[in-house]
Design an enzyme around this catalytic site. Structure first.
Site, PDB file in Angstrom:
ATOM      1  N   TYR A 105      12.114   2.379  -0.181  1.00 34.50           N
ATOM      2  CA  TYR A 105      11.482   0.689  -0.375  1.00 34.50           C
ATOM      3  C   TYR A 105      10.145   0.879  -1.121  1.00 34.50           C
ATOM      4  O   TYR A 105      10.171   0.244  -1.971  1.00 34.50           O
ATOM      5  CB  TYR A 105      11.000   0.515   1.268  1.00 34.50           C
ATOM      6  CG  TYR A 105       9.978  -0.456   1.141  1.00 34.50           C
ATOM      7  CD1 TYR A 105       9.906  -1.828   0.398  1.00 34.50           C
ATOM      8  CD2 TYR A 105       8.455  -0.346   1.690  1.00 34.50           C
ATOM      9  CE1 TYR A 105       9.070  -2.820   0.453  1.00 34.50           C
ATOM     10  CE2 TYR A 105       7.771  -1.124   1.720  1.00 34.50           C
ATOM     11  CZ  TYR A 105       7.804  -2.268   0.992  1.00 34.50           C
ATOM     12  OH  TYR A 105       6.938  -3.262   1.001  1.00 34.50           O
TER      13      TYR A 105
ATOM     14  N   ASP B 177       0.846  -1.265   0.158  1.00 30.02           N
ATOM     15  CA  ASP B 177       0.046   0.070  -0.099  1.00 30.02           C
ATOM     16  C   ASP B 177       0.977   1.301  -0.056  1.00 30.02           C
ATOM     17  O   ASP B 177       0.341   2.403  -0.363  1.00 30.02           O
ATOM     18  CB  ASP B 177      -0.814  -0.017   1.229  1.00 30.02           C
ATOM     19  CG  ASP B 177      -0.134   0.071   2.783  1.00 30.02           C
ATOM     20  OD1 ASP B 177       0.948  -0.204   2.663  1.00 30.02           O
ATOM     21  OD2 ASP B 177      -0.739   0.063   3.468  1.00 30.02           O
ATOM     22  N   GLU B 178       2.286   1.173   0.350  1.00 31.74           N
ATOM     23  CA  GLU B 178       3.061   2.264   0.439  1.00 31.74           C
ATOM     24  C   GLU B 178       3.230   2.885  -1.023  1.00 31.74           C
ATOM     25  O   GLU B 178       3.819   4.009  -0.876  1.00 31.74           O
ATOM     26  CB  GLU B 178       4.202   2.049   1.127  1.00 31.74           C
ATOM     27  CG  GLU B 178       4.273   1.621   2.832  1.00 31.74           C
ATOM     28  CD  GLU B 178       5.502   1.466   3.331  1.00 31.74           C
ATOM     29  OE1 GLU B 178       6.173   2.452   3.280  1.00 31.74           O
ATOM     30  OE2 GLU B 178       5.381   0.766   4.398  1.00 31.74           O
TER      31      GLU B 178
END
EC number: 4.2.1.76
Length: 664
Positions: free
Chosen positions: A159, A133-134
């Site tokens: 990331y 979801d990031e």
């Protein structure tokens, strides 16, 4: 809706947390499926996570790295794999700030190796790519609707940027080669077997040992949590019912503040939260909120089954029964872990003496002396990569003309050790990266040489940026503006150009995709100056890379206005930018646009009076090229403000290109 039935499934990263629950579930529930799991067993993987499946006849474990092309190809062929569930990744945000290149190697390059193997073998019927979801970035605090699957990707840390980059590759292989891909984006998962670098197992282990629970900042950060078995069921549903070329959020709309999680865990252990919670300095990269829309997956029949209280209780019971599952994890339990526990080694972020959480053992980490130092008063000396290229060659000549010492790098961009050797021997003040693959004779070459393209344009560029960062060196990176195309907000002829902060919207060519990907990742490096070059032109009209030379040799030309870079004027500006220590992204084009017909009219007027050409449209052009081309206008305000003497594109063409070459 047709139900997909796999035969032989390869699960990557299967000794990790989420993937092990998925693997165990599939082995248990589908004895007619063969489950092959691949894992390199790094710090957050554990073979014990797969204990429930070890004795099953339909289970096979292989230790290995997804970045090994030979191994991956061998497995796909010998095991007759028809389905891949790709979980393998570096996932801890904190670590990505300390060693972002490792994340690029694992999350982008490793994914690319897998995709290429799928293309070569031609036998994969489903490729399920597990993302996060990031990739959506931080959600507004007052947003009442979560990010749906078509939301824009705006990653905020290395990331999530690598995960977004990997998604772009997956999408590209789906569209370019017809690979049947499905992507999932999940929010936080908790439960048994999780390595305690994550919040919930970390708090549980600390509470078990009577240690304070460290809260970063005020604890108001909001997260959504799903229990691991519910997530494993979600992947089971996506595997059998997910539609090819679709994205599915795996999440919940139930949110909890970090402080609430700490309170709930304290109460489970019968501890007074006020006495055990310890507020510590916040992380500078601690996003406030991620919020997903979960409706699409629910329409396939999935739902969250485990409530928060039950899931937290099960998790606590597992950790209290298995306190030694991960061995000595004291370094991970510190409020601000200094150890970056990447595979193959342990990395520290500085020279210091550290103590384990119990205060007994100590160790010292010494950081080597940097080869360069931005704060010193050294004279200029440039290290240039791209000796055999057009821009690299011109840069060398400019240095000679200006009396600036320079040397060309001998190392290959993707070879970290050779780059370090260059910096140690040359001791530069600045590094210029003019190396990269654009394709010969044009970018269509990249469409059939994707591995080579990503090795140089993505992995190589990031390696050089990271080596420069470690040595406190500014890297001047010649990038491209061919990552945009005219759209509704930037229509052709409007004079509205794409700005430096705009996100790329052109994915027509693989070359442009790699360039967009690496630009997004380079945003995380504060030692990089990215120069977006477009359709470069020089006074050397015999150079086949010169845009004027190219279109003057075409049989037909598309007449469309574009922003362009006059190298005779702008390359000296790049040297001045290095002297001024400028950083960030810059549209490196002359102000304004010029159409292709306008250039050829100038060419005819100044160079070849009898020159003739004909036009065709974009649809006709598409029939004779492999990949679409980027057409756009770049906003030149930022560069013009820094260098107000810079000429407009048409004036620069006349002064630097056509007047010097004018035939009388």
């Amino acid at each position: 809706m047709a139900t997909y039935k796999p035969k032989n499934i390869l699960i990557t990263g299967a000794a990790g947390f989420i993937a092990s629950h998925v693997a165990n579930r599939l082995v248990r529930s589908y004895p007619d499926y063969k489950i092959v799991v691949l894992d390199k067993l790094d710090y957050c993987s554990n073979l014990k996570n797969l204990n429930p499946s070890k004795s099953s006849p339909n289970f096979k474990f292989v230790k290995g790295d997804i970045a090994s092309a030979d191994l991956v190809n061998y497995l796909l062929i010998t095991e007759e794999i028809d389905t891949i569930m790709h979980f393998a990744a570096q996932t801890h945000v904190d670590n990505s700030f300390g060693n972002s290149f490792e994340f690029t190697k694992n999350n982008i390059y490793g994914t690319h190796v897998l995709l290429e193997a799928c293309k070569v073998t031609g036998q994969i019927r489903r490729f399920i790519h597990v993302s996060t979801d990031e990739v959506y970035g931080e959600t507004d605090e007052d947003a009442s609707v979560g990010n749906h699957e078509a939301s824009q990707l705006l990653p905020t840390n290395p990331y999530s940027a690598t995960k977004a980059g990997a998604e772009m590759l997956v999408m590209a292989y789906g569209r370019s080669y017809g690979l049947p891909v499905i992507t999932t984006r999940g929010n936080n998962v908790y439960g048994p077997n999780q390595f305690p670098e994550k919040l919930i197992p970390k708090f549980i282990l600390l509470a078990m040992n009577g240690k304070p629970l460290p809260i970063h900042g005020d604890g108001s950060n909001v997260r959504s949590y799903l229990y691991c078995e519910d997530v494993a069921e979600a992947f089971e549903v996506v595997l059998h019912k997910g539609e090819v070329n679709h994205v599915y959020n795996i999440g919940t709309t139930r949110e909890r503040r970090v402080i609430d999680v700490a309170n709930d865990i304290s109460k489970l252990f019968g501890i007074d939260p006020d006495s055990t919670i310890q507020y510590v300095e916040n992380r500078p990269f601690n996003d406030q909120r991620y919020f997903l829309d979960d409706q699409k997956l629910k329409k396939l029949g999935w739902c969250e089954r485990t409530n928060w209280e039950e899931g937290l209780r099960k998790t606590m019971e597992w950790y209290t029964e298995n306190p030694e599952w991960w061995g000595d994890v004291s370094g991970a339990l510190l409020p601000h872990p200094r150890m970056l526990m990447m595979p193959g080694d342990r990395h520290s972020d500085g020279s210091d003496e550290h103590k384990n959480a119990d205060g007994n053992q100590t160790f010292t980490v010494v950081t080597p002396t940097k080869a360069g130092c931005s704060g010193d008063k050294r004279s200029l000396k440039f290290l240039i990569y791209g000796k055999t290229g057009w821009l690299g060659g011109l840069l060398g000549k400019l240095c000679e003309k200006q009396g600036i010492p320079y040397e060309y790098g001998k190392g290959r961009l993707e070879d970290r050790a050779s780059l370090i050797a260059d910096i140690r021997s040359i001791k530069p003040s600045h590094v210029f990266n003019a190396a990269g693959l654009t394709g010969r004779p044009n970018v269509d070459w990249c469409e059939s040489h994707k591995t080579e393209t990503i090795r140089v344009n993505v992995a190589g560029t990031l390696t050089l940026a990271d080596v420069c960062r470690e040595n406190d060196l500014l890297m001047m990176n010649f990038a491209t503006g061919c990552i945009f195309e005219y759209d509704a907000a930037h229509p052709e002829g409007s004079g509205i150009g794409f700005k430096e902060e705009d996100k790329p919207n052109f994915t027509g060519s693989f070359y442009s995709k790699t360039k967009a990907m690496v630009e997004e990742l380079l945003r995380e490096f504060d030692n990089v100056c990215t120069l977006r070059v477009r359709m470069p032109i020089s006074s050397d009209l015999n150079n086949p890379r010169n845009f004027i030379t190219k279109i003057s040799r075409y049989n037909k030309v598309v007449n469309i206005p574009n922003s362009m870079t006059i190298l005779d004027e702008l390359l000296p500006i790049s040297i001045e930018m290095a002297k001024r220590n400028l950083r960030g992204i810059w549209n490196f084009t002359n102000p304004g646009v010029v159409s292709h017909n306008e250039i050829l009219e100038m060419y005819k007027s100044y160079i070849e009076p009898d020159f003739k050409w004909s036009n065709f449209n974009l649809e006709e052009q598409a029939k004779v090229i492999v990949a679409p081309r980027s057409n756009n206008e770049m906003d030149g305000a930022k560069l013009s403000k820094e260098f107000p003497e810079m000429l407009s594109i048409k004036d620069s063409l006349i002064k630097y290109v056509f007047e010097p070459n004018k035939r009388t």
